[in-house]
Design a protein around this motif. Structure first.
Motif, mmCIF file in Angstrom:
data_model
loop_
_atom_site.group_PDB
_atom_site.id
_atom_site.type_symbol
_atom_site.label_atom_id
_atom_site.label_comp_id
_atom_site.label_asym_id
_atom_site.label_seq_id
_atom_site.Cartn_x
_atom_site.Cartn_y
_atom_site.Cartn_z
ATOM 1 N N GLY A 106 0.808 -1.215 0.000
ATOM 2 C CA GLY A 106 0.000 0.000 0.000
ATOM 3 C C GLY A 106 0.839 1.261 0.000
ATOM 4 O O GLY A 106 0.438 2.294 -0.546
ATOM 5 N N PHE A 107 2.040 1.189 0.600
ATOM 6 C CA PHE A 107 2.917 2.356 0.685
ATOM 7 C C PHE A 107 3.600 2.660 -0.638
ATOM 8 O O PHE A 107 4.292 3.676 -0.753
ATOM 9 N N ARG A 108 3.413 1.814 -1.661
ATOM 10 C CA ARG A 108 3.997 2.086 -2.981
ATOM 11 C C ARG A 108 3.448 3.369 -3.601
ATOM 12 O O ARG A 108 4.062 3.930 -4.513
ATOM 13 N N GLY A 237 -1.148 1.333 4.789
ATOM 14 C CA GLY A 237 0.006 1.762 4.005
ATOM 15 C C GLY A 237 -0.351 2.834 2.994
ATOM 16 O O GLY A 237 0.422 3.773 2.772
ATOM 17 N N GLY A 238 -1.532 2.717 2.361
ATOM 18 C CA GLY A 238 -1.960 3.742 1.419
ATOM 19 C C GLY A 238 -2.223 5.083 2.080
ATOM 20 O O GLY A 238 -1.910 6.146 1.524
ATOM 21 N N ILE A 239 -2.804 5.036 3.279
ATOM 22 C CA ILE A 239 -3.068 6.286 4.006
ATOM 23 C C ILE A 239 -1.771 7.013 4.328
ATOM 24 O O ILE A 239 -1.601 8.210 4.027
ATOM 25 N N LEU A 240 -0.822 6.296 4.935
ATOM 26 C CA LEU A 240 0.449 6.921 5.295
ATOM 27 C C LEU A 240 1.240 7.332 4.059
ATOM 28 O O LEU A 240 1.886 8.387 4.047
ATOM 29 N N VAL A 263 15.042 2.404 1.104
ATOM 30 C CA VAL A 263 15.475 1.987 2.447
ATOM 31 C C VAL A 263 14.424 1.089 3.095
ATOM 32 O O VAL A 263 14.743 0.064 3.722
ATOM 33 N N LEU A 264 13.141 1.450 2.955
ATOM 34 C CA LEU A 264 12.080 0.613 3.510
ATOM 35 C C LEU A 264 12.045 -0.764 2.839
ATOM 36 O O LEU A 264 11.800 -1.783 3.502
ATOM 37 N N GLY A 358 -9.339 8.684 0.866
ATOM 38 C CA GLY A 358 -9.913 7.529 0.175
ATOM 39 C C GLY A 358 -9.445 6.212 0.772
ATOM 40 O O GLY A 358 -10.239 5.283 0.953
ATOM 41 N N GLN A 359 -8.159 6.121 1.117
ATOM 42 C CA GLN A 359 -7.643 4.906 1.747
ATOM 43 C C GLN A 359 -8.199 4.728 3.157
ATOM 44 O O GLN A 359 -8.420 3.599 3.612
#
Length: 552
Positions: A106-108, A237-240, A263-264, A358-359
């Motif tokens: 999600g963080f992508r 993950g999308g929210i952040l 790095v993540l 939205g997330q």
């Protein structure tokens, strides 16, 4: 749990010091023993051949295998953990591995938000060209069935899920690292496109391995909520990612965001390498099968199993519906993005905030689904979501026509609250299908079927994107002229209503396989509740007593 003193492996039977009625036998003697039956035969002399009424006492002689006693967990705590799905082998590692993996998935959006702004503003790409590059970059995801078949058929070091996760994460590091550290990789369109393809290749391999791992672990331990947990981690993950992406873009260049994401990914690679599939309790191939079957035989078997699964109407009908419902709607995401940034002059924080909201809505809907909507028939739930999705597309028309200003709502506020709603509903629509196909997936075919689903969804999204590019060119949407954008949005709305015409292909009730599985579970539950059999974890206690009415 009764306090017991565990007897040594001795043929001598010992009594528990706390309760002399409890006899403790070594496990090697247990198989030759029978349940102890204590009976008080005091017959009434006036009664002949009259059966006595049984009466069960709360404590009688008990047979216990000492090697099956767990001194740490009691009946209540173990039962609670198993009901929640956290009492199984390797459950904590599984939750951490999949939670962090889906969170990274999600963080992508964090580096992709920077990449979209970089291509639109620094490279000055046309809106249609931007959308075309985005869709062409997704081509590695179309080959997901190949990755799934390889994951099911090829074992590496006795494992067939985590090694593919490691390979996928490593490929993503190789893609985003050069974009962060090498300037020419960001400026040359050819090298940039190559990095996008490698990144999506690694992401697709990782996603397939994670989806198959979740399906296999959930089926093995009969846990039905792992897909919801994965969607929750994905939404967080999308929210952040969107919130931090909007803030970072205002203060740092895109290369910094590429470096942070690299790095993540390195942390995910290091953490995933410490987990072993054996600790998760997953099946390993036997040495006999490894010697007997070659690689190509395994691959042919997986392809045959996949064909058999796809011939099942319970799987093929929902699959064709969800693919067609996505492919028939032309997406104008590139035109909408350029209109918001070029005409309305939205800064990155507004775009990131709208997607983060939205997330957040997606996370809330996933939690509600996990608690209340799982028992709702798929046809009824998906038809409601599809209709809401079609209506949410008209919110872009409100923004383009500036109807929100007539209602006293600023563009920034309206975009933050409603611009990401259509994308949220499109993502949530996939959750019921993921749950349904995971419950129907044949054993040993988890990677192949989930990858085929993901590949079909990706291919339908690419078709939808190309239709959007063709629609934008047909009606004359360009970077300096968005007058035809309302017409394109109305065509989107009408196209989104078309899948409701073949909604009958979705099941109205739960499939027979799932019903039988639940019925079998309920039978075992009723069996364990019979009088005379008490289940304490893995300890079985049998007690029977009979007593005749005696006269005084």
């Amino acid at each position: 749990m009764f306090p017991l003193s565990i007897a040594s492996q001795s043929p001598v039977t010992k009594l528990s010091p706390d309760n002399p009625k409890i006899q403790i036998f070594p496990s090697n003697k247990l198989s030759r023993l029978k349940p102890v039956t204590c009976s008080l035969h005091k017959k009434n002399p006036n009664t002949i051949n009259k059966p006595s009424k049984p009466k069960t006492y709360p404590f009688s002689s008990i047979l216990i295998a000492p090697d099956q006693v767990s001194p740490k967990k009691g009946k209540i705590s173990r039962g609670y953990e198993e009901r929640r799905g956290f009492g199984h082998l390797g459950s904590q590692q599984m939750l951490a591995l999949c939670g962090f993996g889906y969170w990274m998935q999600g963080f992508r959006c964090f580096p992709w938000l920077a990449l979209n702004f970089h291509m639109a503003h620094n490279l000055n790409l046309h809106s249609s060209t931007l959308q075309l590059l985005q869709n062409c970059g997704n081509f590695p995801m179309v080959a997901k069935p190949l990755y799934g078949i390889l994951s099911d058929a090829l074992y590496t070091g006795g494992a067939h899920r985590i090694p593919y996760i490691l390979v996928g994460v490593f490929l993503q590091v190789l893609a985003w690292g050069p974009l962060a550290l090498i300037p020419v990789a960001r400026e040359a369109l050819g090298i940039l496109m190559a990095c996008i393809l490698i990144s999506n290749l690694g992401a697709s391999i990782t996603e397939i391995a994670k989806d198959a791992l979740v399906a296999e672990y959930g089926q093995k331990n009969r846990i039905g909520g792992l897909q919801s947990y994965a969607f929750m981690a994905l939404a967080v993950g999308g929210i952040l990612g969107n919130l931090l992406g909007g803030c970072f873009l205002q203060k740092t260049p895109p290369k910094t965001m590429f470096l942070v994401f690299s790095v993540l990914l390195s942390l995910q690679l290091a953490f995933s390498s410490t987990v072993r599939e054996k600790s998760l309790g997953l099946s390993e191939p036997s040495d006999h099968n490894l010697v007997k079957k070659s690689i190509w035989e395994n691959i042919r078997k997986q392809i045959s199993d996949l064909k058999t699964a796809l011939n099942d109407d319970n799987i093929s009908c929902p699959l064709t519906w969800i693919v067609a419902s996505i492919a028939t709607v032309p997406v104008l995401s590139g035109s909408i993005f350029c209109y918001q940034t070029q005409c309305l002059h939205f800064d990155p924080s507004i775009i990131g905030m709208s997607r983060a909201i939205g997330q957040l809505i997606l996370l809330s809907m996933t939690i509600i689904y996990d608690r209340f909507w799982k028992e709702v028939p798929v046809r009824k739930l998906v038809s409601a979501v599809q209709f809401l999705y079609a209506c949410s597309l008209l919110l872009d028309l409100v923004l383009v026509r500036q109807i929100n200003l007539k209602l006293g709502i600023p563009n920034e506020v309206f975009a933050c609250c409603f611009s990401g709603l259509a994308e949220t509903l499109a993502q949530f629509k996939l959750l019921p299908f993921s749950m349904l196909l995971a419950s129907l997936c044949p054993q040993g075919c988890e990677g192949s079927l989930t990858s085929f689903l993901a590949s079909s969804l990706c291919l339908s999204s690419i078709v939808s994107g190309f239709l959007g590019v063709g629609l934008a060119s047909l009606i004359g949407i360009t970077s300096g002229n968005y007058s035809s954008l309302p017409v394109g949005i109305l065509i989107q709305f009408l196209a989104a209503l078309l899948p409701l015409g073949w909604i009958h292909r979705l099941p109205m009730s739960k499939p027979i396989v799932e019903k039988e599985r639940r019925r079998g579970m309920s039978k075992r539950t009723r069996k364990n509740r019979r009088v005379g059999r008490v289940v304490l974890g893995s300890i079985y206690v049998y007690h029977r007593e009979r007593e005749s009415d005696s006269q005084r």
